[in-house]
Design an enzyme around this catalytic site. Structure first.
Site, PDB file in Angstrom:
ATOM      1  N   ARG A   1       2.381  42.336  -1.039  1.00 34.58           N
ATOM      2  CA  ARG A   1       3.479  41.851  -1.874  1.00 34.58           C
ATOM      3  C   ARG A   1       4.552  41.153  -1.054  1.00 34.58           C
ATOM      4  NH1 ARG A   1       5.287  46.541  -4.585  1.00 34.58           N
ATOM      5  NH2 ARG A   1       7.084  46.639  -3.204  1.00 34.58           N
TER       6      ARG A   1
ATOM      7  N   TYR B   1      16.552  23.102 -18.570  1.00 33.11           N
ATOM      8  CA  TYR B   1      15.206  23.436 -19.059  1.00 33.11           C
ATOM      9  C   TYR B   1      15.346  24.532 -20.114  1.00 33.11           C
ATOM     10  CZ  TYR B   1      10.367  25.152 -18.350  1.00 33.11           C
ATOM     11  OH  TYR B   1       9.068  25.553 -18.499  1.00 33.11           O
TER      12      TYR B   1
ATOM     13  N   ASP C   1      18.478  23.316  -9.904  1.00 29.31           N
ATOM     14  CA  ASP C   1      17.063  23.140 -10.220  1.00 29.31           C
ATOM     15  C   ASP C   1      16.746  21.689  -9.884  1.00 29.31           C
ATOM     16  OD1 ASP C   1      14.603  22.599 -11.407  1.00 29.31           O
ATOM     17  OD2 ASP C   1      14.955  23.926 -13.109  1.00 29.31           O
TER      18      ASP C   1
ATOM     19  N   LYS D   1       5.102  21.596 -10.607  1.00 28.38           N
ATOM     20  CA  LYS D   1       5.156  20.186 -10.972  1.00 28.38           C
ATOM     21  C   LYS D   1       4.640  19.326  -9.809  1.00 28.38           C
ATOM     22  CE  LYS D   1       6.753  22.031 -14.632  1.00 28.38           C
ATOM     23  NZ  LYS D   1       8.157  22.277 -14.920  1.00 28.38           N
TER      24      LYS D   1
HETATM   25  C1  PLP Z   1       8.737  23.388 -15.667  1.00 30.05           C
HETATM   26  C2  PLP Z   1      10.114  23.585 -15.231  1.00 30.05           C
HETATM   27  C3  PLP Z   1      10.575  24.829 -14.827  1.00 30.05           C
HETATM   28  C4  PLP Z   1       9.727  26.051 -14.902  1.00 30.05           C
HETATM   29  O1  PLP Z   1       8.606  25.976 -14.113  1.00 30.05           O
HETATM   30  P1  PLP Z   1       7.292  26.849 -14.394  1.00 30.05           P
HETATM   31  O2  PLP Z   1       6.593  26.790 -13.098  1.00 30.05           O
HETATM   32  O3  PLP Z   1       6.572  26.210 -15.526  1.00 30.05           O
HETATM   33  O4  PLP Z   1       7.780  28.221 -14.744  1.00 30.05           O
HETATM   34  C5  PLP Z   1      11.866  24.936 -14.376  1.00 30.05           C
HETATM   35  N1  PLP Z   1      12.684  23.878 -14.346  1.00 30.05           N
HETATM   36  C6  PLP Z   1      12.288  22.665 -14.743  1.00 30.05           C
HETATM   37  C7  PLP Z   1      13.242  21.539 -14.670  1.00 30.05           C
HETATM   38  C8  PLP Z   1      10.997  22.477 -15.205  1.00 30.05           C
HETATM   39  O5  PLP Z   1      10.604  21.272 -15.634  1.00 30.05           O
END
Ligand code: PLP
Length: 387
Positions: free
Chosen positions: A51, A104, A178, A203
């Site tokens: 972990r 988001y 973010d 992404k």
């Molecule tokens: C997709 C996304 C997230 C979350 O990511 P996951 O890996 O799907 O949990 C957070 N912030 C933004 C801007 C996103 O597009």
């Protein structure tokens, strides 16, 4: 070292792994200690229990630290988990949390339904507020959540102005960004003074629509707090997903350049059409966020939006249902192009989004731009034919 070279070299140690270019994948929960003395001194060892990471996950954390200019990186099973873990590591009951109105949607749901339950106060602010955020800061303010550009509405936030207001107010106020849209290849949040840098590596870093992963990066000042919060929350990631993210990192630079080029080609083509009311892309010179984008970012990724003249649901369905190359689905940043409708007017509380028509989001993939444009053009023909 230039940043493209850094993407290729960061976190690589072939001398520790029989000369292999890439780190081995360790499937490990239990780590054995040969003696009682070694077991008692486990906390001095880099690898103690699955972990808490293996040489494979540590290599990716090290790479992310180099790329972000961070002192510490922690990996989470998703981007949303990176946000929730970071917030829970730093905030507590009684704290006031300021959240950009463009975040988001699952981030908003986490704030509204989890943070308020834990006794925090959540307030939303206009993402274009800039230095005006100072007026919202209170003694209890602990975190300012930013997302720039907003990944549905594409406002560019004045991050340095927000950081400056936070610093002027108190050492207690931390700024979280973010940065999934740009990735640390196009903008390094910590260089702008941000305290906590978040990626949904799902992404562009993974880049192939086949794994979920999140990263949290901080400078030395916040490292201990993050380390502790992360450990207490029991976060951990699967070795294969980390391997895919590390593999994605090596080609991130070339992929992003292509995503940018294709995204801009589509955006310019859309902008010239009479059935489009606006294109939401900060790299276009007349975009409201263009000056800030130019100042802070070294490029654009392939995610942007556009708004059409009004149409019925049947028209929109005729357009969306017949694409050959654009898929419809959640997430973005993979090699394949996507298109989804955005319902911005519903997702805001601090600001109003006045739609002139339906808004869509495109994630430009790695296909040939001409094929994508032909696909979009056929979609508009279906839209009008269904009128
Ligand atoms: C997709 C996304 C997230 C979350 O990511 P996951 O890996 O799907 O949990 C957070 N912030 C933004 C801007 C996103 O597009």
């Amino acid at each position: 070292m230039k940043k493209d070279t850094r993407l290729v070299t960061a976190g690589r140690h072939p001398e520790r792994q029989a000369g292999a270019v890439n780190p081995p994948v360790y499937h490990a929960s239990t780590i054995l200690f040969p003696t009682l003395e070694a077991l008692d001194g486990y906390h001095t060892k880099p690898v103690t229990y699955g972990r808490h990471g293996t040489p494979g996950t540590h290599a990716f954390e090290e790479a992310m630290c180099e790329i972000e200019g961070a002192a510490l990186c922690r990996l989470t099973p998703s981007g949303l988990a990176a946000i929730s873990t970071a917030v829970l590591a730093f905030a507590e009951a009684g704290d006031d949390i300021l959240v950009a109105d463009c975040v988001y949607e699952p981030t908003r749901a986490f704030c509204d339904h989890m943070l308020t339950r834990l006794g925090m106060r959540v307030r939303y602010y206009d993402p274009c507020i800039g230095a005006g955020i100072a007026a919202l800061l209170e003694p209890a303010t602990r975190l300012i959540l930013t997302e720039s550009p907003g990944t549905r509405s594409f406002e560019v936030q004045d991050i340095p102005a927000i950081v400056a207001a936070a610093r002027a107010h108190s050492d207690r106020v931390l700024v979280l960004m973010d940065n999934t849209w740009a990735t640390p290849h196009l903008l390094r949040p910590l260089d702008l003074g941000v305290d906590i840098s978040i990626q949904s590596a799902t992404k562009y870093i993974v880049g192939h629509a086949d794994a979920l992963l999140g990263t949290i990066c901080v400078g030395a000042a916040q490292a201990e707090r993050l380390k502790r919060g992360y450990r207490l929350l029991g976060q951990s990631v699967g070795p294969d997903d980390v391997y895919l993210a590390m593999r994605g990192l090596r080609t991130l630079g070339v992929r992003l350049r292509r995503h940018e080029e294709t995204g801009l080609a589509l955006a310019r083509w859309l902008k010239a059409r009479p059935d489009i009311t606006r294109v939401l892309h900060p790299a276009l010179p007349d975009d409201p966020g263009h000056a800030l984008w130019r100042r802070d970012f070294s490029g654009a990724s392939g995610l942007f939006g556009f708004e059409m003249i009004g149409g019925t649901r049947a028209q929109v369905a005729a357009m969306l249902d017949g694409y050959r190359h654009f898929g419809m689905g959640f997430s973005w940043g993979g090699f394949e192009s996507l298109i989804t409708p955005s319902r911005l007017e519903k997702a805001r509380t601090a600001t109003r989004w006045d739609p002139r028509g339906p808004v869509f989001r495109i994630s430009a993939g790695l296909e040939d731009a001409e094929d994508l444009i032909a696909d979009l053009e056929a979609g508009f023909a279906r839209f009008h034919a269904a009128a």
